[in-house]
Design an enzyme around this catalytic site. Structure first.
Site, PDB file in Angstrom:
ATOM      1  N   ASP A 260       0.715  -1.164   0.169  1.00 28.04           N
ATOM      2  CA  ASP A 260       0.077  -0.012  -0.045  1.00 28.04           C
ATOM      3  C   ASP A 260       0.934   1.131  -0.013  1.00 28.04           C
ATOM      4  O   ASP A 260       1.757   1.420   0.708  1.00 28.04           O
ATOM      5  CB  ASP A 260      -1.009   0.004   1.136  1.00 28.04           C
ATOM      6  N   GLU A 297       1.490   0.215  -4.948  1.00 31.05           N
ATOM      7  CA  GLU A 297       0.809   1.217  -5.190  1.00 31.05           C
ATOM      8  C   GLU A 297       1.853   2.199  -5.159  1.00 31.05           C
ATOM      9  O   GLU A 297       2.217   2.397  -4.010  1.00 31.05           O
ATOM     10  CB  GLU A 297      -0.552   1.311  -4.293  1.00 31.05           C
ATOM     11  N   HIS A 325      -6.685   4.443 -15.308  1.00 25.37           N
ATOM     12  CA  HIS A 325      -7.738   4.540 -14.731  1.00 25.37           C
ATOM     13  C   HIS A 325      -8.330   6.252 -14.933  1.00 25.37           C
ATOM     14  O   HIS A 325      -9.466   6.245 -15.537  1.00 25.37           O
ATOM     15  CB  HIS A 325      -7.819   4.251 -13.190  1.00 25.37           C
ATOM     16  N   ASN A 395     -14.162   5.913  -2.479  1.00 25.20           N
ATOM     17  CA  ASN A 395     -13.881   7.481  -2.291  1.00 25.20           C
ATOM     18  C   ASN A 395     -14.898   8.200  -3.207  1.00 25.20           C
ATOM     19  O   ASN A 395     -14.477   9.407  -3.339  1.00 25.20           O
ATOM     20  CB  ASN A 395     -12.386   7.844  -2.450  1.00 25.20           C
TER      21      ASN A 395
END
Length: 616
Positions: A260, A297, A325, A395
């Site tokens: 992460d 990430e 994305h 989110n």
């Protein structure tokens, strides 16, 4: 330096090891089979050790730094009573693994599937995932990526509030539950990836400061204190976290990790933390005889993330490609332009396909500075592409999935754009059948002040993103329950059609040689008037060529097929055929011909994908 935690040795013996360099004494407080307090011996580098008889798997214990009070083990493998309770001894020796012949899968062949254990099923456990594995495999998914499972407060959490990085969440089924799931996945030919967090620890149940300087005020993170990777006493911290991947790979047979937000792991030492971890993992690979994957990430937009430490890199196999994305999402969902102000041009999506990073040194309005470096020429299997993940859904205002934001035709285009890309694709649970339940952010804290802080923080975060509505209450149980998948949807109507569409795309990806080439130098992308694009995929020997024709607009687009040496083009897939319409029961619109002549002029139907293979 030593591994820390409780290592069960068999024959009712257990070795305890805890790092506390600034403490004078350490007491091991065993609660079972009878209450015992044992003085631990101090060793080099601030470690306290004790090898104890008459200890059985499941026995509970605390540590008492300087004889003060009871605290759970920072390297606990099991917290059966939650984050504030005693730690428990785990026997990793006697589990009867059935995957002895498993050697993993090539990374380039993976179709990843991110899932949250608690919301994937009604039961919310590891074992409840097992009956669904066959359905996932039939869809074409051969790797699941579990959101973090480290022990968190309460019974529900996204996983990023974990405070015991070596322990498995009790409400999911604990250590044995995870082992059963991994074993079942390997039996079905499915790899298992695990999301782990090394940039911060959750606030509730965090007793690390009672033992050692695990944190530093040199840096800050969006989630609280920064982990101490390069300040005074950082050697033990680096040892702790660099051994964590080995724990998952060795004790749980995990195939790969997703790290992460690595850009919030701060380390200025000569040997970077990621380099240290890289060499430990490589050494374990040799011992286990199988490939172990580390993916990241990262917000750096830097190719050094995927380069080996020998040339100054971090050594990750691949990283999530957020720019892909953003580029695609804004073109499919007009509303998103006000949230992603630096995206919205078809050329950016073309660059995401051909290069990888879209921001590669340009000025970025959102950041108010130049950002990134070029990744042109990097192999496609160094990137993981997606249109949805836990962050992008969770989110969004209302935690809405793409299926609740765009129509059926655009959903099909999104799936095709990801699965036909020269990258390793990742789906978010339920995406394959157009699940429309939200994926809310949820927690289950016990401290009232912390609950209020989380609620306020969530509201402020949404304000920063300029959403028009308030987010659901993260602490409310209903927020969690509303996020559970509704698996029965996949069996009928538009959901069944979308599931079959994904199956067809994955089948095409696996059977067409041109779609198995990750050499970015052989990728060509041509834009069509900010309304569509052509993705040309070809093999290394140029013997196989495929045209993926995307029209993202609501009007037909003129297109001329390449002439060159091709004699024609054979159609392999057409999103406008009747079987791919909403529910599979509507008549298809005008489609392109089954075979197109080289150099012929055609019109791409509105909101369509058509795939052709070159005929020599």
């Amino acid at each position: 330096m030593d591994h820390i935690g409780a290592a069960y040795l068999g024959n009712n013996k257990c070795k305890f090891n805890v790092w506390a360099p600034e403490k004078e004494t350490m007491i091991l407080h065993l609660l079972s089979p009878k209450d015992r307090k044992i003085n631990m011996q101090r060793h080099d580098f601030g470690y306290f050790k004790a090898e104890v008889e008459n200890v059985s798997p499941g026995d509970k214990y605390y540590y008492m730094p300087d004889g003060d009070q009871d605290f759970p083990d920072p390297a606990s493998h099991h917290q059966p009573e939650g984050v504030h309770g005693p730690s428990a001894v785990v026997d990793h020796l006697s589990y009867n693994w059935q995957d002895t012949t498993w050697r993993g899968l090539p990374f380039k062949d993976l179709v990843l599937y991110e899932l949250h254990v608690g919301t994937f099923s009604e039961e919310g456990t590891f074992e409840a995932i097992i009956p669904r594995l066959e359905s996932l495999y039939e869809t074409g998914i051969n790797a699941i990526e579990l959101m973090p499972v480290a022990q968190c407060p309460g019974s529900r959490n996204w996983g990023y509030d974990g405070v015991y990085p070596f322990a498995v969440q009790q409400s999911y089924g604990g250590p044995d539950g995870l082992k059963k799931l991994v074993d079942a996945c390997h039996a079905r030919g499915i790899a298992v990836f695990l999301d782990v967090v090394y940039n911060h620890l959750g606030p509730e149940g965090n007793y690390f400061g009672k033992f050692a300087p695990y944190f530093t005020d040199k840096y800050s993170t969006p989630w609280g204190e920064a982990i101490n990777f390069d300040d005074a006493w950082s050697d033990g911290v680096r040892d702790y976290f660099s051994n964590n991947p080995l724990h998952w790979f060795e004790h749980y047979h995990i195939d790969g990790l997703r790290l992460d937000a690595i850009h919030t792991v701060f380390d200025k030492k000569a040997i970077n933390f990621w380099e240290l971890t890289y060499y430990k993992v490589k050494q374990l690979e040799q011992k286990l005889g199988r490939t172990l994957y580390m993916t990241a990430e990262s917000d750096y937009n830097s190719p050094k993330v995927m380069k080996s430490p020998e040339v100054g890199g971090f050594g990750f196999q691949a990283q999530w490609l957020d720019d892909f994305h953003h580029s695609l999402y804004v073109l499919l969902n007009e509303e998103a332009k006000k949230y992603y102000e630096d995206f919205g041009q078809m050329e950016q999506l073309a660059k995401a396909y051909s290069d990888g990073f879209v921001h590669s040194g340009e000025f970025v309005k959102f950041r108010k500075q130049r950002h990134g470096a070029s990744s042109a020429g990097m192999s496609g299997d160094k990137f993981i592409a997606f249109i949805q993940n836990h962050d992008q859904v969770g989110n969004h205002v209302g935690s809405l999935r793409l299926s609740a934001l765009v129509d059926f035709e655009r959903l099909k285009l999104a799936a095709a754009a990801v699965l036909l890309a020269p990258y390793v694709p990742m789906l978010f649970m339920g995406e394959e059948y157009a699940e429309d339940t939200p994926f809310n952010y949820f927690v289950h804290h016990s401290d009232e002040e912390l609950i209020k802080a989380v609620q306020k923080g969530r509201e402020e975060e949404f304000a920063d993103f300029h959403w028009d509505a308030a987010p659901p209450d993260p602490q409310a149980e209903q927020t969690f329950l509303d996020s559970k998948l509704r698996w029965e949807k996949r069996d009928s109507g538009k959901n069944k059609t979308m599931l079959q569409w994904h199956q067809e795309l994955i089948k095409l990806r696996r059977t067409e040689p041109a779609l198995q080439c990750f050499d970015k130098n052989r990728i060509r992308v041509y834009t069509i008037n900010q309304k569509g694009f052509v993705l040309l995929r070809q093999c290394e020997n140029d013997q196989e060529k495929m045209l993926c024709l995307f029209n993202l607009s609501e009007e037909a687009l003129p297109y001329t097929f390449p002439a060159n040496e091709e004699t024609g083009w054979k159609k392999l897939l057409d999103s406008k055929q009747s079987k791919w319409q909403n529910g599979g029961d509507k008549k298809g619109t005008a489609t392109l011909p089954a075979q197109a002549d080289s150099g012929s002029n055609q019109e791409l139907p509105p909101l369509s994908l058509t795939v052709y293979r070159a005929i020599k």
